[in-house]
Design a protein around this motif. Structure first.
Motif, PDB file in Angstrom:
ATOM      1  N   VAL A  76       0.849  -1.207   0.000  1.00 48.12           N
ATOM      2  CA  VAL A  76       0.000   0.000   0.000  1.00 48.12           C
ATOM      3  C   VAL A  76       0.881   1.252   0.000  1.00 48.12           C
ATOM      4  O   VAL A  76       1.742   1.417   0.877  1.00 48.12           O
TER       5      VAL A  76
ATOM      6  N   MET B 164      -6.261   8.880  -3.250  1.00 49.78           N
ATOM      7  CA  MET B 164      -6.205   9.091  -1.795  1.00 49.78           C
ATOM      8  C   MET B 164      -5.349   7.984  -1.187  1.00 49.78           C
ATOM      9  O   MET B 164      -5.532   6.809  -1.525  1.00 49.78           O
ATOM     10  N   ILE B 165      -4.432   8.358  -0.311  1.00 47.51           N
ATOM     11  CA  ILE B 165      -3.581   7.322   0.316  1.00 47.51           C
ATOM     12  C   ILE B 165      -3.543   7.510   1.841  1.00 47.51           C
ATOM     13  O   ILE B 165      -3.766   8.613   2.346  1.00 47.51           O
TER      14      ILE B 165
ATOM     15  N   ARG C  33     -13.368  -2.333  -4.718  1.00 47.69           N
ATOM     16  CA  ARG C  33     -13.138  -3.103  -5.948  1.00 47.69           C
ATOM     17  C   ARG C  33     -12.939  -4.601  -5.636  1.00 47.69           C
ATOM     18  O   ARG C  33     -13.502  -5.465  -6.307  1.00 47.69           O
TER      19      ARG C  33
HETATM   20  P1  AMP Z   1      -9.369   0.696  -6.336  1.00 45.05           P
HETATM   21  O1  AMP Z   1     -10.708   0.126  -5.987  1.00 45.05           O
HETATM   22  O2  AMP Z   1      -8.323  -0.330  -6.636  1.00 45.05           O
HETATM   23  O3  AMP Z   1      -9.462   1.790  -7.360  1.00 45.05           O
HETATM   24  O4  AMP Z   1      -8.882   1.392  -4.988  1.00 45.05           O
HETATM   25  C1  AMP Z   1      -9.730   2.295  -4.323  1.00 45.05           C
HETATM   26  C2  AMP Z   1      -8.884   3.262  -3.561  1.00 45.05           C
HETATM   27  O5  AMP Z   1      -8.120   2.550  -2.589  1.00 45.05           O
HETATM   28  C3  AMP Z   1      -7.838   3.986  -4.415  1.00 45.05           C
HETATM   29  O6  AMP Z   1      -8.359   5.132  -5.020  1.00 45.05           O
HETATM   30  C4  AMP Z   1      -6.827   4.348  -3.366  1.00 45.05           C
HETATM   31  O7  AMP Z   1      -7.291   5.479  -2.639  1.00 45.05           O
HETATM   32  C5  AMP Z   1      -6.851   3.138  -2.460  1.00 45.05           C
HETATM   33  N1  AMP Z   1      -5.847   2.137  -2.858  1.00 45.05           N
HETATM   34  C6  AMP Z   1      -6.058   0.971  -3.524  1.00 45.05           C
HETATM   35  N2  AMP Z   1      -4.914   0.279  -3.673  1.00 45.05           N
HETATM   36  C7  AMP Z   1      -3.943   1.017  -3.077  1.00 45.05           C
HETATM   37  C8  AMP Z   1      -2.529   0.854  -2.875  1.00 45.05           C
HETATM   38  N3  AMP Z   1      -1.869  -0.227  -3.327  1.00 45.05           N
HETATM   39  N4  AMP Z   1      -1.861   1.825  -2.231  1.00 45.05           N
HETATM   40  C9  AMP Z   1      -2.517   2.920  -1.752  1.00 45.05           C
HETATM   41  N5  AMP Z   1      -3.844   3.124  -1.891  1.00 45.05           N
HETATM   42  C10 AMP Z   1      -4.550   2.198  -2.555  1.00 45.05           C
END
Ligand code: AMP
Length: 146
Positions: A24, A47-48, A132
């Protein structure tokens, strides 16, 4: 309440649904906004999580927060980025979960949040569960019914 036999088929272990902390992208609260901006622009996530020096999950950061910190009445002041730490501007986490939580709780929170930070009992960050990932599980589950 979601019946246990369905939970056992959709997400028998929350750990399997989680992206572990080592995968992450995150920033530390003591980082400057210029460092955080580099991190955010090098990853594809909007967002992180923000972690403390002892790896506790304490906030969230996005580009809008950084731009907002730079914005002055007479325009953008990039010098602010070196003088401001992430801790000064980060957003509150809203909600975090643990791997011992009920699937149902995670499910409900993911209606409102794109991702949930997962912590241990000391608030130490262990990973995230994303909407997701959950939707992929549900998709697989529904297809298995046919
Ligand atoms: P996703 O559903 O994969 O688009 O992820 C949703 C949200 O989770 C993203 O917009 C990020 O804010 C966060 N996120 C997902 N994977 C990561 C990752 N490996 N590192 C940091 N944030 C993540």
């Amino acid at each position: 309440m979601i019946p246990k036999h369905l939970v056992d088929r959709i997400a028998p272990s929350l750990e399997d649904l989680m992206i572990s902390s080592d995968k992450v992208a995150h920033v530390s609260d003591f980082h400057s906004l210029s460092h955080a901006m580099l991190v955010l622009s090098s990853v594809k996530y909007s967002m992180i999580p923000v972690l403390s020096a002892d790896s506790k999950y304490i906030g969230l950061l996005n580009m809008a927060v950084i731009v907002n910190a730079m914005t002055q009445l007479d325009g953008l002041d990039p010098e602010i980025l070196d003088k401001t730490t992430v801790r000064e501007v980060m957003l509150p986490i809203g909600v975090s979960v643990t791997l011992e939580d009920e699937f149902e709780k995670i499910f409900h929170h993911l209606v409102d949040y794109n991702f949930l930070g997962v912590v241990d009992h000391q608030q130490v960050f262990v990973g995230i569960i994303t909407r997701r990932h959950l939707l992929k599980r549900l998709n697989a589950f529904f297809h298995d019914q046919t």
